[in-house]
Design an enzyme around this catalytic site. Structure first.
Site, short mmCIF file in Angstrom:
data_model
loop_
_atom_site.label_atom_id
_atom_site.label_comp_id
_atom_site.label_asym_id
_atom_site.label_seq_id
_atom_site.Cartn_x
_atom_site.Cartn_y
_atom_site.Cartn_z
N GLY A 16 0.82 -1.22 0.00
CA GLY A 16 0.00 0.00 0.00
C GLY A 16 0.84 1.25 0.00
N THR A 17 0.21 2.36 -0.45
CA THR A 17 0.90 3.65 -0.50
C THR A 17 -0.04 4.73 0.00
OG1 THR A 17 2.14 2.92 -2.45
CG2 THR A 17 2.15 5.28 -1.96
N GLY A 18 0.48 5.60 0.89
CA GLY A 18 -0.31 6.72 1.39
C GLY A 18 0.32 8.03 0.98
N TYR A 20 2.18 10.07 2.73
CA TYR A 20 3.57 10.26 3.16
C TYR A 20 4.19 8.95 3.67
CZ TYR A 20 1.40 10.61 7.82
OH TYR A 20 0.68 10.38 8.96
N ALA A 21 3.57 7.80 3.32
CA ALA A 21 4.08 6.52 3.82
C ALA A 21 3.84 5.41 2.81
CB ALA A 21 3.42 6.17 5.15
N VAL A 23 3.42 1.12 2.81
CA VAL A 23 3.18 -0.01 3.72
C VAL A 23 3.70 -1.29 3.07
CG1 VAL A 23 1.45 -1.29 5.03
CG2 VAL A 23 1.14 1.15 4.63
N LYS A 39 4.51 0.23 8.29
CA LYS A 39 4.35 1.54 7.63
C LYS A 39 5.69 2.24 7.68
CE LYS A 39 0.73 4.24 8.44
NZ LYS A 39 -0.16 5.26 9.06
N ASP A 132 -10.97 10.26 10.16
CA ASP A 132 -10.70 9.86 8.77
C ASP A 132 -11.26 8.47 8.49
OD1 ASP A 132 -9.74 10.21 6.18
OD2 ASP A 132 -7.74 9.46 6.64
#
Length: 479
Positions: A16-18, A20-21, A23, A39, A132
């Site tokens: 996964g990608t957020g 600013y991070a 995973v 993360k 959120d």
């Protein structure tokens, strides 16, 4: 792209990608080799607000320990990155689950919402507002059973019930109107997000799906009414909760207390350990009442205990414990039905005796166009008085038919008829002026409401699939 390297963990793949991070799926090098999610946050990309959010998330996850909240296992850092090690959720997230299924049946939606509500109840007890909530942040575990867990506390903060904020936080599509419009807001913003998630589960899309942020903002600003897809059907309880959550004005939105108590979620009978102990206590009281020949009280206690036991049985994953619990539940069902038949036969005999005495005193009643002779005198009088009000006599006939179906053991049809009858009689009772007819109607409504509740308790036991032990874990949860 090369994977990060740290001393105690082997990184396997990016999952996964957020903002600013990134995973990663990883495995702990020490024994036992535990699979986890890590993360990885690049320090160089962090703004001051991002650092604050990260510190808040770590501090919260240190103390938040709940079955339906993703657990933080560890956190550490090196020169370039900060790492947060979390429990690995092998079922992906709710967003992908919805996309795969297109939309979810109401009973599946209820199961996920019940688990989300249990997590939110725990957060509110700790004065935490998530800020959120969205399907992407609700992770799923497949084993040992399909379980929802709340993750990503990057925007979370402590927020007392009466405390208000101005800062914009969250994802626009799931963001409460008061945040989007830069008004004061409080912890009720989480409830709007739950409403959007519920809508998306049921219909496969968000209520304000838009092509741009500007379009979304306009829909929110105009307070456009929430419309349900015309081709869809959801139960009245489900619809009531959904529309109560999606109120633009937070003062009109359902409260947390009413949300946790809502009949659609039925948290009171959720499959948790506390409720198992409660069910056992109810059964012990039922056995005692049964031994004392207090038949009606024993029926009520057995039925109420079953309302706790059934979810526990469905949720049990250990096959041996499941079979033992199933055997006990079947015993309680059988005994409750035996007592019900005894009670019905006694009531009928008693009512026939009452009718005979009343007929001796008032022979003219025999000429009335009444219902079956087994009905009580008060019902006969109410039926005679109902002719002047449109719909009342018809609803009384439906209610009497429900009693007959109940006596025959046809619980599904009995419940349907009770609900249909009460759907007419309850509003009529609210408009009825004081007097003899109102007293009789109130008594009958109360009697049938109690009968409908008992019927529902017995009906739910019929939904237990004796082959459930052989089903997959996911099917077990979703039945």
């Amino acid at each position: 792209m090369s994977l990060p390297t740290v001393n105690d963990y082997s990184f396997l793949e990016k999952i996964g990608t957020g903002s600013y991070a990134i995973v990663y799926k990883a495995v702990k090098k020490t024994t036992p080799r535990e699979v986890i999610a890590i993360k990885c946050v690049d320090k160089s990309t962090l703004s001051k607000s991002a650092i604050d959010n990260l510190v808040t998330e770590i501090n919260l996850l240190k103390i938040l320990k709940h079955e339906h909240i993703v657990e933080m296992k560890d956190f550490f850092w090196d020169e370039g990155n900060i790492y947060i090690a979390m429990e690995y959720c092998d079922g992906g997230d709710l967003s992908n689950f919805i996309k795969k299924k297109h939309k979810l049946p109401e009973n599946v939606c209820r199961k996920f919402l019940q688990q989300l509500a249990l997590a939110l109840k725990y957060l509110r007890e700790n004065s935490v507002c998530h800020m959120d909530l969205k399907p992407q942040n609700l992770l799923l575990m497949k084993r040992p059973k399909l379980t929802l867990k709340v993750g990503d506390f990057g925007f979370a903060q402590y927020l007392a019930p009466s405390e208000q904020k101005f800062t914009i936080r969250g994802s626009p599509l799931y963001m409460a109107p008061e945040i989007l419009l830069r008004h004061k807001y409080d912890c009720r913003v989480d409830l709007w997000s739950v409403g959007v998630i519920m809508y998306e589960c049921l219909f496969g899309k968000a209520p304000y799906s838009s092509n741009s942020f500007q379009e979304l903002a306009e829909k929110i600003k105009d307070m456009r009414p929430i419309e349900l897809p015309k081709s869809s059907y959801i139960s009245p309880a489900c619809k009531n909760l959904l529309l109560s959550l999606l109120k633009h004005n937070p003062s009109e939105r359902i409260t947390f207390e009413d949300f946790f108590a809502h009949e659609f979620l039925d948290l009171k009978h959720a499959p948790i350990q506390e409720n198992f102990h409660h069910a056992v206590a109810l059964v012990q009281k039922a056995v005692q009442s049964d031994a004392q020949k207090n038949t009606k009280e024993a029926i009520h206690l057995y039925s109420e205990a079953l309302r706790y036991f059934i979810p526990l049985l469905i949720n049990e994953v250990d096959l041996q414990r499941k079979e033992a619990l199933r055997s006990r539940v079947n015993e309680y069902i059988k005994r409750a039905e035996q007592l019900k038949n005894v009670c019905l036969n006694y009531d009928r005999s008693e009512e026939r005796g009452v009718m005979q005495k009343e007929d001796e005193r008032a022979p003219s009643l025999q000429r009335m166009n009444t219902l079956d002779r087994s009905t009580s005198f008060s019902f006969t009088e109410l039926f005679a008085l109902s002719k002047s009000t449109t719909g009342m006599s018809g609803a009384l006939e439906i209610g009497e038919a429900a009693e007959q179906y109940l006596a025959e053991g046809n619980y599904a049809l009995a419940l349907e008829k009770f609900q249909s009858s009460l759907g007419v009689l309850v509003p009529l009772l609210g408009k009825e002026p004081p007097g003899r007819r109102r007293d009789l109607l109130h008594k009958q409504v109360q009697l049938w409401m109690k009968a409908a509740e008992s019927t529902k308790e017995l009906l739910v036991t019929k939904d237990i699939d004796p082959q459930a032990a052989n089903e997959t874990h996911e099917q077990c949860v979703l039945q």
